[in-house]
Design a protein around this motif. Structure first.
Motif: not given
Length: 243
Positions: A80-92
């Motif tokens: 969801e964070i990737r969809t909203r902000f259009g950025t890569d996710i380093l970790g969850e």
């Protein structure tokens, strides 16, 4: 159905009840107040009730919205964070555990086999950070958050521990002069640290940890405004650390 009949009927019924039931030791009937014709309608005041209900509903709606937002922020996933902000996710990272009603130290977290999901997510974060640092011209990364208490110090401590566990030489510097916690997560005392770097040799403030290639500099006790301490001490520490 006639309002003019209610009071006389009630009084007549009461008179008959008293008359047919003479006073005895166990039960006595008597008038406390006779029925009277009302001067005003006894119906509820609709407008105050409506306004009060509207205000209470508004307050309840605000609290429900705040609660829903808190739950949503906890449940938001990486996708969801990737969809909203259009950025890569380093970790969850899952929520960090507590031991004996206190947060687990970084050493307890990595040395224990009780939290494999947390350790695995931190190792994935470490690997993604290594890739990002080597793939691009990156000399610094920032760990930040939108508000206090979201885990900046915890993530920095765990990330430093994970990087040092694969051979990187890591020095953690606690520059939080108001709420320092890095020494607690590393199982150390506060003591001298960044606040003393203005006059002391920066290298003398560094302390070893149980992790061989990990050292840290605690915050110390500032004797003036934290912004002044950071402005004077942090450049010296960073220059010493990169030299």
């Amino acid at each position: 159905t006639s309002k003019n009949f209610v009071a006389p009927a009630a009084n007549a019924l009461s008179d008959e009840l008293v008359k047919q039931n003479p006073a005895v030791d166990l039960l006595q009937f008597a008038f406390l107040d006779r029925a009277r014709q009302p001067d005003l309608p006894s119906g509820p005041a609709r407008m105050p009730i409506f306004v009060g209900s509207w205000v209470l509903g508004l307050i309840a709606g605000v609290f429900v919205a705040l609660g829903a937002d808190a739950i949503r922020r906890r449940l938001d996933g990486a996708s969801e964070i990737r969809t909203r902000f259009g950025t890569d996710i380093l970790g969850e990272i899952p929520p960090f555990p507590r031991l004996h009603r206190r947060p687990a130290t970084t050493a307890e977290l990595f040395d224990s086999n009780s939290y494999p999901a947390v350790v695995e997510s931190l190792q994935q974060l470490r690997a993604n950070v290594e890739i990002a640092l080597t793939a691009g011209n990156i000399s610094a990364i920032t760990v930040t958050s939108s508000q206090v208490g979201e885990g900046k110090t915890t993530i920095c401590s765990a990330l430093g521990w994970a990087l040092s566990s694969v051979g990187h030489q890591v020095t953690l510097i606690d520059a939080d002069m108001r709420r320092p916690r890095l020494h607690e997560l590393l199982g150390q005392s506060r003591g001298r640290g960044v606040a003393s770097a203005v006059t002391a040799e920066p290298g003398s403030l560094s302390r070893p940890t149980s992790q061989r290639s990990l050292s840290f500099v605690p915050a110390g006790g500032p004797d003036r405004h934290p912004a002044e301490v950071i402005g004077a001490a942090l450049p010296r520490l960073l220059e010493w650390n990169t030299s």
